[in-house]
Design an enzyme around this catalytic site. Structure first.
Site, PDB file in Angstrom:
ATOM      1  N   GLU A 441       0.828  -1.213   0.000  1.00 26.42           N
ATOM      2  CA  GLU A 441       0.000   0.000   0.000  1.00 26.42           C
ATOM      3  C   GLU A 441       0.860   1.261   0.000  1.00 26.42           C
ATOM      4  O   GLU A 441       0.526   2.276   0.611  1.00 26.42           O
ATOM      5  CB  GLU A 441      -0.905  -0.039   1.236  1.00 26.42           C
TER       6      GLU A 441
HETATM    7  C1  LIG Z   1       1.823  -9.653   0.232  1.00 29.70           C
HETATM    8  C2  LIG Z   1       1.690  -8.505  -0.720  1.00 29.70           C
HETATM    9  C3  LIG Z   1       0.430  -8.068  -1.094  1.00 29.70           C
HETATM   10  C4  LIG Z   1       0.283  -7.023  -2.014  1.00 29.70           C
HETATM   11  N1  LIG Z   1      -0.973  -6.661  -2.442  1.00 29.70           N
HETATM   12  C5  LIG Z   1      -1.080  -5.815  -3.512  1.00 29.70           C
HETATM   13  C6  LIG Z   1      -2.342  -5.594  -4.142  1.00 29.70           C
HETATM   14  O1  LIG Z   1      -3.381  -6.079  -3.697  1.00 29.70           O
HETATM   15  N2  LIG Z   1      -2.372  -4.800  -5.251  1.00 29.70           N
HETATM   16  C7  LIG Z   1      -1.257  -4.222  -5.773  1.00 29.70           C
HETATM   17  O2  LIG Z   1      -1.360  -3.549  -6.779  1.00 29.70           O
HETATM   18  N3  LIG Z   1      -0.048  -4.400  -5.179  1.00 29.70           N
HETATM   19  C8  LIG Z   1       0.067  -5.180  -4.075  1.00 29.70           C
HETATM   20  N4  LIG Z   1       1.296  -5.402  -3.493  1.00 29.70           N
HETATM   21  C9  LIG Z   1       2.453  -4.684  -3.995  1.00 29.70           C
HETATM   22  C10 LIG Z   1       2.966  -3.629  -3.023  1.00 29.70           C
HETATM   23  O3  LIG Z   1       2.058  -2.580  -2.897  1.00 29.70           O
HETATM   24  C11 LIG Z   1       4.353  -3.195  -3.512  1.00 29.70           C
HETATM   25  O4  LIG Z   1       5.219  -4.291  -3.279  1.00 29.70           O
HETATM   26  C12 LIG Z   1       4.874  -1.961  -2.835  1.00 29.70           C
HETATM   27  O5  LIG Z   1       4.070  -0.851  -3.172  1.00 29.70           O
HETATM   28  C13 LIG Z   1       6.319  -1.627  -3.177  1.00 29.70           C
HETATM   29  O6  LIG Z   1       6.595  -1.798  -4.542  1.00 29.70           O
HETATM   30  P1  LIG Z   1       7.832  -2.715  -4.975  1.00 29.70           P
HETATM   31  O7  LIG Z   1       7.715  -4.002  -4.268  1.00 29.70           O
HETATM   32  O8  LIG Z   1       7.912  -2.754  -6.446  1.00 29.70           O
HETATM   33  O9  LIG Z   1       9.102  -1.967  -4.396  1.00 29.70           O
HETATM   34  P2  LIG Z   1       9.943  -0.806  -5.144  1.00 29.70           P
HETATM   35  O10 LIG Z   1       8.998   0.223  -5.661  1.00 29.70           O
HETATM   36  O11 LIG Z   1      10.894  -1.403  -6.075  1.00 29.70           O
HETATM   37  O12 LIG Z   1      10.734  -0.162  -3.919  1.00 29.70           O
HETATM   38  C14 LIG Z   1      11.946  -0.721  -3.391  1.00 29.70           C
HETATM   39  C15 LIG Z   1      12.484   0.198  -2.287  1.00 29.70           C
HETATM   40  O13 LIG Z   1      12.773   1.492  -2.830  1.00 29.70           O
HETATM   41  C16 LIG Z   1      12.095   2.498  -2.112  1.00 29.70           C
HETATM   42  N5  LIG Z   1      11.693   3.553  -3.052  1.00 29.70           N
HETATM   43  C17 LIG Z   1      11.176   3.429  -4.284  1.00 29.70           C
HETATM   44  N6  LIG Z   1      10.923   4.625  -4.821  1.00 29.70           N
HETATM   45  C18 LIG Z   1      11.274   5.544  -3.903  1.00 29.70           C
HETATM   46  C19 LIG Z   1      11.226   6.974  -3.845  1.00 29.70           C
HETATM   47  N7  LIG Z   1      10.741   7.694  -4.853  1.00 29.70           N
HETATM   48  N8  LIG Z   1      11.663   7.585  -2.720  1.00 29.70           N
HETATM   49  C20 LIG Z   1      12.128   6.865  -1.683  1.00 29.70           C
HETATM   50  N9  LIG Z   1      12.193   5.514  -1.673  1.00 29.70           N
HETATM   51  C21 LIG Z   1      11.770   4.863  -2.770  1.00 29.70           C
HETATM   52  C22 LIG Z   1      10.882   1.807  -1.487  1.00 29.70           C
HETATM   53  O14 LIG Z   1      10.413   2.477  -0.341  1.00 29.70           O
HETATM   54  C23 LIG Z   1      11.472   0.438  -1.161  1.00 29.70           C
HETATM   55  O15 LIG Z   1      12.146   0.486   0.063  1.00 29.70           O
HETATM   56  C24 LIG Z   1       1.445  -6.402  -2.529  1.00 29.70           C
HETATM   57  C25 LIG Z   1       2.710  -6.815  -2.124  1.00 29.70           C
HETATM   58  C26 LIG Z   1       2.846  -7.869  -1.256  1.00 29.70           C
HETATM   59  C27 LIG Z   1       4.233  -8.338  -0.882  1.00 29.70           C
END
Ligand SMILES: Cc1cc2nc3c(=O)[nH]c(=O)nc-3n(C[C@H](O)[C@H](O)[C@H](O)COP(=O)(O)OP(=O)(O)OC[C@H]3O[C@@H](n4cnc5c(N)ncnc54)[C@H](O)[C@@H]3O)c2cc1C
Length: 593
Positions: A441
């Protein structure tokens, strides 16, 4: 694990004695005719029964068996379907829903307490109705009348559920990069094609149909976030006579195997020319999705609180029964081989940390929920102020409560010693289940940036001034002698927050990286200060009523003292790191890492 007991007394204390919602509701015309003290009290009592007796007992087996996947079919853990049916038959999916489409229209203060109960009972279970409620909110606000009549009514009835499909393998935080395409068709619908990952409740056997809200781009859409639109893509198509028709071209490719929330289905969803319907305006999909995400963000914050509450109840019961060593100040249970671990200062510290942070989070979450109610149902100046406070405090709710909630699950585990690390007592499950709330989220790092860069710096400090003025007004009106011990440190904390805000904004004009390096610590300074505000309010009411229910009110007053003396001071070290210049993080070259 200890049986879950809903803290109904505390919930009613906050709703009516501290925040006086029974006096607020008649002033909000759209709420006045269907919510009052008696109705909301009995709703919470009934909800407590289902959380304690129907949902909480599923949690352990849900963790052990989890969700299974075979040939595209997802089967939920034993007992989940029956429990979901009971939940739907009780009308709970409609609790906060629009009354024009079969919803009960309850305010956010009631739905957030309902969410806390579900999350304490079993976070995995809570996600199925949680996603549905968020999607329904987005449809109620942005969908056309035809979509609302067809889908909203069935979501509120609990016949269908919903999912939220944003994330793709290469695009998580940065949704501007999504590749899912939506091609317009002659009949006004769209063909949606693309792959979404990590989709909670994307496929399961709890409901006959699933309504996916999907972010996608038209072939000629502008690049980046400004080209994103929102589509409703049903799992099963709906015929003109409202019966269910053919399967749509959407399938579940696999489910994720993960650290916690094993009973929540986290799915890879493949859309292969699936029929979809536009929600809201073209290229304004993020605005529509943010209606849902803001709702979900407060809800995810409450997941942290729910886990923290369960951890505290579990650890307290264990600590009372566990005998180890003797008290430093002399034997307390001479007939036993050892004193209860409750006699040890360090164990009391852990229990009180959890108690003070949980009760403070519940109070702060209700304060924020109340602002959301006033923003949604109110009018004029109070409505405008509430809108500002909601915008400011939504990222705080998500990140602060989930950080504290995770802390409380680990602290509870520590109370158990080695027994907290093995499966038997259920404590390690709480740690695993609570962890995700800090990540999904929008990660907590992103919430901190939303707070500091978008809300605080983006309004040149005005949104934060709105909160600071609110607290200063309370301080100036609170003159009772017995409140001095709370009001003086609160006044100091609010001045420090104002000063820190000013400093960070000035420094960020010299170096914009200041925002990124200060954001996390700044959010926590704000959180501890805001929590001091609600702890002062709780202490005030308990001081006035201490003769009535001595155990409850003495416990509140002493926990407030504990908060002010042992937890609010955490802000001092956070202030020094939040105000430090970014050079120590950026003077290190990448190849020195
Ligand atoms: C169990 C589970 C359930 C989920 N359910 C849903 C769902 O129902 N629907 C859905 O669409 N998604 C869902 N997700 C996805 C979830 O919302 C994302 O994993 C999350 O938003 C982070 O995206 P990412 O994993 O690609 O990390 P990334 O975006 O790759 O981020 C990696 C790291 O970089 C940091 N970062 C990235 N950009 C910036 C910035 N601009 N400034 C500072 N720091 C930054 C982040 O904080 C993080 O620490 C789910 C994930 C899991 C694991």
């Amino acid at each position: 694990m200890a049986d879950y007991q809903v803290p109904l007394k505390d919930m009613n204390f906050l709703l009516f004695d501290v925040f006086k919602n029974d006096q607020l509701w008649p002033l909000l015309p759209k709420l006045a005719d269907h919510v009052d003290k008696d109705t909301s009290t009995s709703i919470l009592q009934e909800c407590a029964k289902i959380a304690e007796k129907v949902i909480a007992p599923l949690s352990r087996q849900g963790d052990e068996v989890g969700v299974t996947f075979s040939d595209g079919i997802v089967t939920t853990a034993p007992g989940y379907k029956a429990a979901f049916n009971t939940y739907a038959e009780g009308g709970w999916p409609s609790l906060g829903g629009d009354t024009n489409y079969g919803g009960m229209g309850m305010p956010k203060v009631i739905t957030s307490l309902h969410e806390e109960m579900l999350c304490s009972a079993d976070i995995s279970f809570s996600l199925y109705p949680g996603l549905t409620a968020g999607a329904a909110l987005s449809l109620a606000k942005h969908a056309n009348e035809e979509l609302k009549q067809r889908y909203l009514t069935r979501l509120y009835a609990g016949e269908w559920s919903a999912s939220m499909c944003l994330t793709e393998s290469h695009a998580g935080t940065d949704l501007g990069m999504i590749r899912t395409k939506a091609v317009p068709q002659d009949d006004g619908s769209y063909n949606v094609t693309g792959n979404k990952i990590f989709i909670t409740a994307g496929e399961h056997d709890l409901t006959e149909n699933i309504v996916h809200l999907v972010l996608a781009k038209l072939p000629d859409a502008p690049a980046g976030p400004k080209g994103i639109s929102l589509f409703l893509v049903p799992k099963l198509l709906v015929n003109e006579d409202e019966t269910l028709g053919d399967a749509n071209h959407v399938s579940c490719g696999s489910i994720e195997h993960k650290m916690g929330i094993h009973a929540s289905a986290t799915c890879v969803l493949n859309f292969d020319g699936a029929k979809g319907y536009l929600v809201g305006e073209l290229n304004k999909g993020l605005v529509c999705m943010f209606t849902m995400m803001n709702f979900e963000r407060i809800g995810v914050g409450i997941q942290g609180l729910g886990a923290g509450v369960r951890s505290y109840q579990n650890a307290l019961e264990y600590a009372k029964g566990r005998g180890q060593s003797r008290s430093l100040s002399g034997v307390k249970s001479p007939k036993k081989a050892a004193d209860s671990i409750m006699v040890h200062g360090d164990v009391r510290r852990m229990l009180l940390n959890m108690k003070a942070l949980n009760e403070g989070s519940r109070a702060l979450s209700l304060f924020i929920a109340m602002q959301l109610d006033i923003a949604t149902f109110g009018e004029g100046k109070i409505q405008q102020k509430a809108e500002k406070l909601t915008a400011l405090m939504t990222p705080l709710a998500k990140a602060f409560f989930t950080d504290l909630g995770f802390e409380s699950t680990v602290t509870g585990q520590q109370v158990f010693g080695g027994h907290g690390y093995i499966r038997e007592w259920g404590q390690e499950q709480l740690v695993r289940d609570a962890r995700i709330a800090q990540i999904y989220e929008g990660t907590n790092g992103i919430q901190a940036m939303d707070l500091l860069a978008r809300k605080v710096a983006g309004s040149s400090g005005q949104l934060m001034s709105c909160f600071i003025d609110e607290v200063k007004c309370y301080i100036s009106e609170t003159n009772a002698d017995d409140m001095i011990e709370f009001i003086n440190p609160l006044a100091e904390a609010i001045d420090d927050l104002a000063h820190l805000t000013e400093q960070v904004l000035i420094k960020s004009e010299e170096n914009i990286e200041q925002l990124g390096t200060s954001a996390n610590d700044y959010l926590h300074v704000f959180g501890y200060t805001a929590m001091a505000f609600v702890w002062a309010k709780m202490a005030e009411v308990s001081l006035e009523n201490q003769s009535e229910d001595e155990v409850f009110h003495q416990s509140k007053i002493h926990t407030a003292r504990y908060y002010f003396s042992r937890l609010l001071p955490r802000r001092h070290s956070l202030i020094s790191t939040a105000s430090a210049k970014p050079d120590k993080l950026f003077n290190i070259q990448d190849d020195w890492f």
